[in-house]
Design an enzyme around this catalytic site. Structure first.
Site, PDB file in Angstrom:
ATOM      1  N   PHE A 101       0.801  -1.173  -0.138  1.00 15.02           N
ATOM      2  CA  PHE A 101      -0.083  -0.045   0.180  1.00 15.02           C
ATOM      3  C   PHE A 101       0.781   1.148   0.057  1.00 15.02           C
ATOM      4  O   PHE A 101       0.374   2.410  -0.293  1.00 15.02           O
ATOM      5  CB  PHE A 101      -0.885  -0.003   1.276  1.00 15.02           C
ATOM      6  CG  PHE A 101      -0.113   0.419   2.546  1.00 15.02           C
ATOM      7  CD1 PHE A 101      -0.639   1.636   2.966  1.00 15.02           C
ATOM      8  CD2 PHE A 101       0.482  -0.321   3.222  1.00 15.02           C
ATOM      9  CE1 PHE A 101      -0.329   2.183   4.272  1.00 15.02           C
ATOM     10  CE2 PHE A 101       0.934  -0.266   4.191  1.00 15.02           C
ATOM     11  CZ  PHE A 101       0.851   1.049   4.876  1.00 15.02           C
ATOM     12  N   LYS A 102       2.044   1.157   0.425  1.00 15.83           N
ATOM     13  CA  LYS A 102       3.035   2.409   0.341  1.00 15.83           C
ATOM     14  C   LYS A 102       3.141   2.763  -0.970  1.00 15.83           C
ATOM     15  O   LYS A 102       3.299   4.144  -1.096  1.00 15.83           O
ATOM     16  CB  LYS A 102       4.398   2.089   1.172  1.00 15.83           C
ATOM     17  CG  LYS A 102       4.335   1.414   2.480  1.00 15.83           C
ATOM     18  CD  LYS A 102       3.848   2.212   3.477  1.00 15.83           C
ATOM     19  CE  LYS A 102       3.473   1.348   4.915  1.00 15.83           C
ATOM     20  NZ  LYS A 102       4.734   1.120   5.381  1.00 15.83           N
ATOM     21  N   ASP A 103       2.773   2.262  -2.048  1.00 10.27           N
ATOM     22  CA  ASP A 103       2.991   2.587  -3.381  1.00 10.27           C
ATOM     23  C   ASP A 103       2.181   3.984  -3.863  1.00 10.27           C
ATOM     24  O   ASP A 103       2.223   4.765  -4.344  1.00 10.27           O
ATOM     25  CB  ASP A 103       2.911   1.527  -4.335  1.00 10.27           C
ATOM     26  CG  ASP A 103       4.001   0.607  -4.570  1.00 10.27           C
ATOM     27  OD1 ASP A 103       5.014   1.076  -4.329  1.00 10.27           O
ATOM     28  OD2 ASP A 103       3.748  -0.677  -4.723  1.00 10.27           O
TER      29      ASP A 103
END
Length: 494
Positions: A109-111
């Protein structure tokens, strides 16, 4: 829109200034000075692409960016690097929904935030006539490091240094980091846990002598984790997007509340949901789902935050955290933006390792519910959902999904719920395969991901294809005590 520090309300900056700085120079975190009132027309919002909704949300917070500049940042981030045009698909599994935030280049999810942060930071530096080299310094519990390096690799005028706990991440996570390309990327394993690394990184940010020495070299620190407002605000977008998709597909009526269940470590992801609620998103409850490290669960049930406990390494390593840095922002809001009270609690945490919230937690944190799932419960939930629905999830999503089932059993949630799915099962293959009953104790990484492909019926992500043949480029190891010397050496001699 302006931003103020949680440690000094007179320390007020613009969005672009906050993005370049990362952390406030007084040691605090930047938060909005006010919450604007906006019109949410779901007949329009439901038809927006992810990119269009990203502009709608980010333009509220980043209003010192021109429309053209902000849209250019968004378009540069959310493109073919994601393996789906919708960027963040919403899957219905049984009666619940899973917001898949793992379709970006590092399958986590950091993307969703770290693909845009380099664009925002570069433009922010230009807007403020900042010609210093920006040194991105971050600690990672597994995902932030790779996603940040992927975003900042070979971005002119930047270097990025990532510290991760040796032995405290999955083998896939580690391989993603140590094979990272880019002449400006540096990865360092530390002999300690994530909290050790994060505490020292924050100390380096607040080291005035170090800051002055680096300024003399025309170097300035900034942050890539969710302590940076430029990392946090893009995460608000996918809460709106999930809700819009529920309205579009007639799963809910516009205005109906929706719960979000979030696997939580550093508190940034779930805080973005709170910020979405402050903008008017109809959120029912924000469920803070913890793994065996139950410091946040205990806080929501007792009002006491106590890090004086065993640090447990689990199959959901990105949640193996005892000091959730972003929780400072939530405390600040819950205390009515009271700097003195916030500072007193943070001092107690530094000096005693604990603090007690000076008010009724259930009242001041009314939007939140705390729940947890231990390792056995998480494995059982991964297996249950796989057997019943042929849907494979990673251990962090498993924690959230198991927490949701526990709350349903207690009959304390009403209305539809969205599980925020934070990583691909490909990222934690051994844990996932073990949970569904496969004996993979002696399997190689290549065998593990092949079994995930077979079990989950998902094509190999590009992130997995790349690391299968990639060479190791980073092999530094440091003690916590030597982290400062390591940083100085990288920034001034290489």
């Amino acid at each position: 829109m302006q931003f103020k520090s949680t440690r000094n309300q007179d320390n007020i900056v613009t969005a672009s200034q906050a993005i370049v700085q990362g952390l406030a120079t007084d040691g605090g975190l930047y938060v909005p000075t006010e919450w604007p009132s906006i019109d949410l027309d779901w007949s329009e919002l439901k038809e927006m692409t992810y990119q269009e909704l990203a502009y709608f949300v980010m333009s509220i917070f980043f209003d010192d960016f021109s429309e053209a500049d902000l849209k250019a940042c968004i378009d540069g981030a959310y493109d073919e690097k994601f393996d789906t045009d919708v960027i963040a698909p919403l899957a219905k599994v049984g009666d619940d929904y899973y917001l898949e935030l793992f379709h970006g280049p590092t399958i986590a999810f950091k993307d969703l935030a770290l693909q845009i942060l380099p664009h925002l930071m570069k433009k922010s530096a230009e807007m403020n006539a900042n010609d210093k080299e920006i040194a991105i310094l971050t600690a990672t519990s597994g995902d932030t490091g790779k996603a940040a390096m992927a975003g900042f690799a070979d971005v002119p005028g930047t270097k990025i240094i990532v510290f991760y706990p040796q032995g405290g991440v999955s083998t896939i996570q580690e391989k993603q980091m140590v094979t990272q390309k880019g002449d400006n990327t540096f990865v360092v394993a530390i002999e300690g846990n994530f909290d050790d690394a994060q505490t020292e990184v924050k100390r380096l940010f607040n080291d005035e002598a170090l800051r002055a020495d680096l300024a003399a070299e025309n170097i300035q620190f900034s942050s890539a984790n969710s302590m940076n407002i430029g990392r946090l605000i893009p995460q608000v977008v996918y809460y709106f997007y999930a809700y819009a998709q529920l309205v579009k597909h007639e799963e809910i009526e516009a205005g109906s509340p929706v719960n979000f269940v979030v696997p939580t470590g550093n508190f940034g992801d779930i805080l973005a949901g709170y910020y979405a609620q402050k903008l008017g998103l109809p959120v029912g409850k924000l469920v803070c789902a913890s793994n065996d490290n139950t410091v946040l669960y205990d806080f929501f049930n007792t009002g006491v935050y106590d890090k004086n406990r065993e640090f447990k390494l689990t199959i959901s390593p990105s949640m193996d955290i005892l000091v959730s840095s972003n929780f400072e922002r939530m405390l600040f809001h819950a205390l009515g933006d009271d700097v003195a009270q916030l500072s007193a609690l943070m001092n107690d945490l530094d000096e005693k390792g604990r603090y007690e919230f000076p008010a009724d937690v259930s009242e001041k944190f009314a939007s939140f519910l705390g729940e947890f799932a231990d390792e056995d419960q998480t494995k059982a939930e991964i297996d249950r959902v796989y057997q019943e629905y042929d849907y494979l999830m990673d251990p962090h999503t498993g924690v959230a999904s198991a927490s949701l089932q526990k709350l349903k059993a207690k009959d304390v949630l009403s209305g539809p719920s969205v599980v925020v799915s934070t990583a691909s099962p490909y990222k934690f293959p051994q844990a996932v395969l073990t949970a569904i009953g496969q004996d993979v104790e002696h399997a190689t990484d290549d065998e593990l991901v092949a079994n995930i492909q077979s079990a989950g019926n998902r094509d190999y992500p590009n992130a997995i294809k790349e690391i299968q043949t990639a060479e190791v480029r980073h092999n530094r190891v440091s003690t916590v005590a030597d982290m400062k010397a390591t940083v100085v050496g990288i920034l001034t001699r290489e």
